[in-house]
Design an enzyme around this catalytic site. Sequence first.
Site, PDB file in Angstrom:
ATOM      1  N   ASP A  31     -18.083-111.220 -60.858  1.00  0.00           N
ATOM      2  CA  ASP A  31     -17.487-110.529 -61.805  1.00  0.00           C
ATOM      3  C   ASP A  31     -18.676-109.759 -62.662  1.00  0.00           C
ATOM      4  OD1 ASP A  31     -14.679-110.798 -63.492  1.00  0.00           O
ATOM      5  OD2 ASP A  31     -16.002-109.679 -64.478  1.00  0.00           O
ATOM      6  N   GLY A  36     -14.153-109.155 -68.220  1.00  0.00           N
ATOM      7  CA  GLY A  36     -13.986-110.460 -68.104  1.00  0.00           C
ATOM      8  C   GLY A  36     -14.879-111.352 -69.122  1.00  0.00           C
ATOM      9  N   PHE A  72      -9.443-109.194 -57.651  1.00  0.00           N
ATOM     10  CA  PHE A  72      -8.750-108.861 -58.823  1.00  0.00           C
ATOM     11  C   PHE A  72      -9.676-107.974 -59.714  1.00  0.00           C
ATOM     12  CE2 PHE A  72      -7.564-113.349 -57.885  1.00  0.00           C
ATOM     13  CZ  PHE A  72      -6.254-113.268 -58.064  1.00  0.00           C
ATOM     14  N   TYR A 140      -3.958 -94.471 -61.252  1.00  0.00           N
ATOM     15  CA  TYR A 140      -3.986 -95.771 -61.288  1.00  0.00           C
ATOM     16  C   TYR A 140      -3.230 -96.394 -59.871  1.00  0.00           C
ATOM     17  CZ  TYR A 140      -3.048-100.757 -62.060  1.00  0.00           C
ATOM     18  OH  TYR A 140      -2.830-102.122 -61.825  1.00  0.00           O
ATOM     19  N   LYS A 144      -4.429 -98.018 -56.044  1.00  0.00           N
ATOM     20  CA  LYS A 144      -3.704 -99.157 -55.547  1.00  0.00           C
ATOM     21  C   LYS A 144      -3.104 -98.833 -54.173  1.00  0.00           C
ATOM     22  CE  LYS A 144      -5.009-102.378 -58.829  1.00  0.00           C
ATOM     23  NZ  LYS A 144      -5.953-103.647 -58.358  1.00  0.00           N
ATOM     24  N   PHE A 168       4.491-107.113 -61.309  1.00  0.00           N
ATOM     25  CA  PHE A 168       5.440-106.284 -62.422  1.00  0.00           C
ATOM     26  C   PHE A 168       4.481-106.672 -63.564  1.00  0.00           C
ATOM     27  CE2 PHE A 168       8.750-103.845 -60.239  1.00  0.00           C
ATOM     28  CZ  PHE A 168       8.520-104.210 -58.835  1.00  0.00           C
ATOM     29  N   HIS A 188      -1.394-104.686 -73.599  1.00  0.00           N
ATOM     30  CA  HIS A 188      -0.197-105.052 -73.107  1.00  0.00           C
ATOM     31  C   HIS A 188       0.790-105.612 -74.364  1.00  0.00           C
ATOM     32  CE1 HIS A 188      -2.582-105.568 -69.232  1.00  0.00           C
ATOM     33  NE2 HIS A 188      -1.251-104.681 -68.999  1.00  0.00           N
TER      34      HIS A 188
HETATM   35  N1  UFG Z   1       4.790-101.092 -75.096  1.00  0.00           N
HETATM   36  C1  UFG Z   1       5.245-100.803 -76.500  1.00  0.00           C
HETATM   37  N2  UFG Z   1       4.265-100.899 -77.484  1.00  0.00           N
HETATM   38  C2  UFG Z   1       3.016-101.344 -77.287  1.00  0.00           C
HETATM   39  C3  UFG Z   1       2.484-101.808 -75.870  1.00  0.00           C
HETATM   40  C4  UFG Z   1       3.679-101.548 -74.847  1.00  0.00           C
HETATM   41  O1  UFG Z   1       6.137-100.433 -76.846  1.00  0.00           O
HETATM   42  O2  UFG Z   1       2.005-101.409 -78.172  1.00  0.00           O
HETATM   43  C5  UFG Z   1       5.982-101.002 -74.354  1.00  0.00           C
HETATM   44  C6  UFG Z   1       5.239-100.136 -73.279  1.00  0.00           C
HETATM   45  O3  UFG Z   1       5.755 -98.840 -73.681  1.00  0.00           O
HETATM   46  C7  UFG Z   1       6.234-100.593 -72.028  1.00  0.00           C
HETATM   47  C8  UFG Z   1       6.434-102.003 -72.424  1.00  0.00           C
HETATM   48  O4  UFG Z   1       5.935-102.208 -73.717  1.00  0.00           O
HETATM   49  O5  UFG Z   1       7.562-100.182 -71.957  1.00  0.00           O
HETATM   50  C9  UFG Z   1       5.302-102.863 -71.608  1.00  0.00           C
HETATM   51  O6  UFG Z   1       4.110-102.271 -71.563  1.00  0.00           O
HETATM   52  P1  UFG Z   1       2.759-102.942 -71.031  1.00  0.00           P
HETATM   53  O7  UFG Z   1       1.641-102.033 -71.423  1.00  0.00           O
HETATM   54  O8  UFG Z   1       2.775-104.447 -71.670  1.00  0.00           O
HETATM   55  O9  UFG Z   1       2.839-102.910 -69.694  1.00  0.00           O
HETATM   56  P2  UFG Z   1       3.354-101.824 -68.633  1.00  0.00           P
HETATM   57  O10 UFG Z   1       4.611-102.232 -68.045  1.00  0.00           O
HETATM   58  O11 UFG Z   1       2.857-100.399 -68.967  1.00  0.00           O
HETATM   59  O12 UFG Z   1       2.296-101.942 -67.393  1.00  0.00           O
HETATM   60  C10 UFG Z   1       2.258-103.147 -66.242  1.00  0.00           C
HETATM   61  C11 UFG Z   1       0.902-103.335 -66.043  1.00  0.00           C
HETATM   62  C12 UFG Z   1       0.284-102.110 -65.477  1.00  0.00           C
HETATM   63  C13 UFG Z   1       0.939-101.307 -64.448  1.00  0.00           C
HETATM   64  C14 UFG Z   1       2.407-101.125 -64.744  1.00  0.00           C
HETATM   65  C15 UFG Z   1       3.175-100.580 -63.981  1.00  0.00           C
HETATM   66  O13 UFG Z   1       0.197-103.898 -67.190  1.00  0.00           O
HETATM   67  O14 UFG Z   1      -0.978-102.485 -64.838  1.00  0.00           O
HETATM   68  O15 UFG Z   1       2.935-102.163 -65.322  1.00  0.00           O
HETATM   69  O16 UFG Z   1       3.951 -99.625 -64.432  1.00  0.00           O
HETATM   70  F1  UFG Z   1       0.455-100.069 -64.084  1.00  0.00           F
END
Ligand code: UFG
Length: 323
Positions: A31, A36, A72, A140, A144, A168, A188
């Site tokens: 890493d 990380g 990863f 992104y 992948k 997911f 996230h």
């Molecule tokens: N969200 C908010 N507020 C925030 C952060 C997120 O409303 O501050 C919402 C996003 O719009 C989304 C949901 O919460 O609707 C989840 O968002 P995340 O960023 O937690 O996760 P994503 O679904 O965007 O991302 C995940 C993975 C990515 C991958 C993606 C595939 O973390 O690596 O799914 O679409 F690319």
Amino acid sequence: MKILVVGGAGYIGSHMVKRLGQLACHVTTLDNLSAGHRDAVLCGEFVQGDMADLPLLNQVFAQGRFDAVMHFASFIQVGESVVEPAKYYRNNVVNSLQLLEVMRAHGVKRFIFSSTAATFGEPQYVPIDEAHPQQPINPYGRSKQMVEQVLADYDKAYGLKSVCLRYFNAAGADPEGQLGERHDPETHLVPLVLQTASGRRSHISVFGRDYDTPDGTCIRDYIHIADLCEAHWLALQHLSHGRGSDAFNLGNGSGFSVQQVIETARQVSGRTIMVQEAPRRAGDPARLVADATRARQVLGWQPQYADLAVIIAHAWRWECART
Ligand code: UFG
């Protein structure tokens, strides 16, 4: 079994390293610590370095005599990938190709690859099974998918066996409380909501309340990090038993809206969580839910922590330990 975990100091990688240690595997983590944390690598050997460093890779492989590689180490922010595609194609594609080349040179034939729901693009139907067309809508997801395609060709030509696991929404933390999510910056939903609950943030922004979903917020399929790691172990067993290369979608098959995640976090933490309405985030599909039937049938995968409240409770314990 001797396993190289590339990106083993990151969120998912570090949980995997711990699990492999419990399974009595001999683990080496490589890493570069760009995302990380050294103290997240709880067992095995640690090498600080980059996949782009060819002499280092050759040295690690010469010493390690690995049976398999788990990979990863990638950049994961969709928005950033649109603005800086070169960063994503170089790290997620070019550096992965180099890793595969070194595997070939050292005769390592088993590879577990972290792929993503983002390879599917805008869903044509949900839940999304493996037959769903893969039409990523951002660099992104494309980065992948490219590696997935390379892996299919490398199997045919070189006999390199791989399993692509399309995550997911990975969430939660080590059920024993030793590890959790520590991205910087954090993007996230689950950790951001819990950082708001603990007082580290003033509010959580809800990105869009006008989606075509029951409460208007986006729906995602949250999968516990421990269940995700178990699927990697089963994928490795699959290859070790001589079964063919494959790809699996990993999720629980139930979708939760952003609003439901916030409500569950309120219940789990017992805290007030301030919400601020914000515009939609570019590139967010309204609904992403996995059909993981094949992972259950072929790998024998059985998620232990499918309950969203448990996923959030484990993440909350991690958040509380840090504040
Ligand atoms: N969200 C908010 N507020 C925030 C952060 C997120 O409303 O501050 C919402 C996003 O719009 C989304 C949901 O919460 O609707 C989840 O968002 P995340 O960023 O937690 O996760 P994503 O679904 O965007 O991302 C995940 C993975 C990515 C991958 C993606 C595939 O973390 O690596 O799914 O679409 F690319």
